[in-house]
Design a protein around this motif. Structure first.
Motif, PDB file in Angstrom:
ATOM      1  N   UNK A   1      -4.542  57.574  26.801  1.00 14.00           N
ATOM      2  CA  UNK A   1      -5.466  57.093  27.816  1.00 14.00           C
ATOM      3  C   UNK A   1      -6.864  56.837  27.229  1.00 14.00           C
ATOM      4  N   UNK A   2      -7.107  55.635  26.693  1.00 11.33           N
ATOM      5  CA  UNK A   2      -8.439  55.310  26.167  1.00 11.33           C
ATOM      6  C   UNK A   2      -9.511  55.452  27.242  1.00 11.33           C
ATOM      7  N   UNK A   3     -10.632  56.038  26.867  1.00 13.59           N
ATOM      8  CA  UNK A   3     -11.725  56.242  27.807  1.00 13.59           C
ATOM      9  C   UNK A   3     -11.672  57.588  28.503  1.00 13.59           C
ATOM     10  N   UNK A   4     -10.570  58.313  28.331  1.00  9.70           N
ATOM     11  CA  UNK A   4     -10.451  59.635  28.951  1.00  9.70           C
ATOM     12  C   UNK A   4     -11.168  60.655  28.066  1.00  9.70           C
ATOM     13  N   UNK A   5     -12.190  61.279  28.622  1.00 12.01           N
ATOM     14  CA  UNK A   5     -12.972  62.261  27.882  1.00 12.01           C
ATOM     15  C   UNK A   5     -12.456  63.680  28.076  1.00 12.01           C
ATOM     16  N   UNK A   6     -11.770  63.907  29.191  1.00 11.11           N
ATOM     17  CA  UNK A   6     -11.287  65.246  29.499  1.00 11.11           C
ATOM     18  C   UNK A   6     -10.170  65.126  30.522  1.00 11.11           C
ATOM     19  N   UNK A   7      -9.041  65.788  30.260  1.00  6.82           N
ATOM     20  CA  UNK A   7      -7.884  65.776  31.165  1.00  6.82           C
ATOM     21  C   UNK A   7      -7.295  67.170  31.148  1.00  6.82           C
ATOM     22  N   UNK A   8      -7.361  67.860  32.278  1.00 10.52           N
ATOM     23  CA  UNK A   8      -6.903  69.245  32.347  1.00 10.52           C
ATOM     24  C   UNK A   8      -5.921  69.376  33.505  1.00 10.52           C
ATOM     25  N   UNK A   9      -4.768  69.971  33.217  1.00 12.84           N
ATOM     26  CA  UNK A   9      -3.772  70.297  34.230  1.00 12.84           C
ATOM     27  C   UNK A   9      -3.744  71.819  34.314  1.00 12.84           C
ATOM     28  N   UNK A  10      -3.898  72.362  35.522  1.00 15.26           N
ATOM     29  CA  UNK A  10      -3.949  73.812  35.708  1.00 15.26           C
ATOM     30  C   UNK A  10      -3.061  74.240  36.873  1.00 15.26           C
TER      31      UNK A  10
ATOM     32  N   UNK B   1     -22.436  65.934  32.381  1.00 13.25           N
ATOM     33  CA  UNK B   1     -22.382  66.539  31.063  1.00 13.25           C
ATOM     34  C   UNK B   1     -21.663  67.866  31.112  1.00 13.25           C
ATOM     35  N   UNK B   2     -21.587  68.518  29.974  1.00 10.08           N
ATOM     36  CA  UNK B   2     -20.937  69.806  29.877  1.00 10.08           C
ATOM     37  C   UNK B   2     -20.255  69.967  28.526  1.00 10.08           C
TER      38      UNK B   2
END
Length: 96
Positions: free
Chosen positions: A29-38, A92-93
Motif C-alpha cells: 500500500x504505497x502512501x500508507x505510513x501506519x497500519x495497525x490491526x489490534x 504527527x507522532x
C-alpha cells in the motif's frame, strides 16, 4: 495526512482468521505510513484497524491495487460488520 480508525466485527470464531488475512495486505500500500490491526480486549469477535496515510487520495488508490482487492475479497465472507469508523487528521507522532 489522512487517518482512519475503525472497529470491524468478525463472524463468531473467525477473528484470528480475519486478523491474519488483513495483515497480508500491509506491504502493498504505497502512501500508507501506519497500519495497525489490534484485537479488541472486551469483544472476542472485534478488531480495531488504525491507518495513517500521506493523503486521502493514497488511501483511495490503495483500494484499487489488485493484491489489496484480493485480500478484501478473501476477508468479506468472514466480516460480520463494521461497528464504528472515524476519519482523522493526524498531525504527527512516533513512527510517522
Amino acid at each position: 495526512m489522512y487517518g482512519l480508525i475503525g472497529k470491524m466485527l468478525a463472524a463468531p470464531g473467525k477473528r484470528e482468521e480475519l486478523v491474519a488475512i488483513l495483515m497480508e495486505s500491509t506491504g502493498e500500500m504505497p502512501g500508507c505510513l501506519n497500519y495497525i490491526v489490534a484485537r479488541d480486549s472486551k469483544d472476542e469477535n472485534a478488531i480495531w484497524i488504525s491507518e495513517v496515510w500521506d493523503s486521502k487520495e493514497s488511501h483511495a488508490a490503495s483500494l484499487q491495487i489488485p493484491e489489496v482487492r484480493a485480500v478484501i475479497a478473501r476477508a468479506m465472507p468472514i466480516i460480520a460488520g463494521f461497528a464504528e469508523q472515524f476519519e482523522t487528521e493526524p498531525v504527527g507522532g512516533v513512527g510517522l
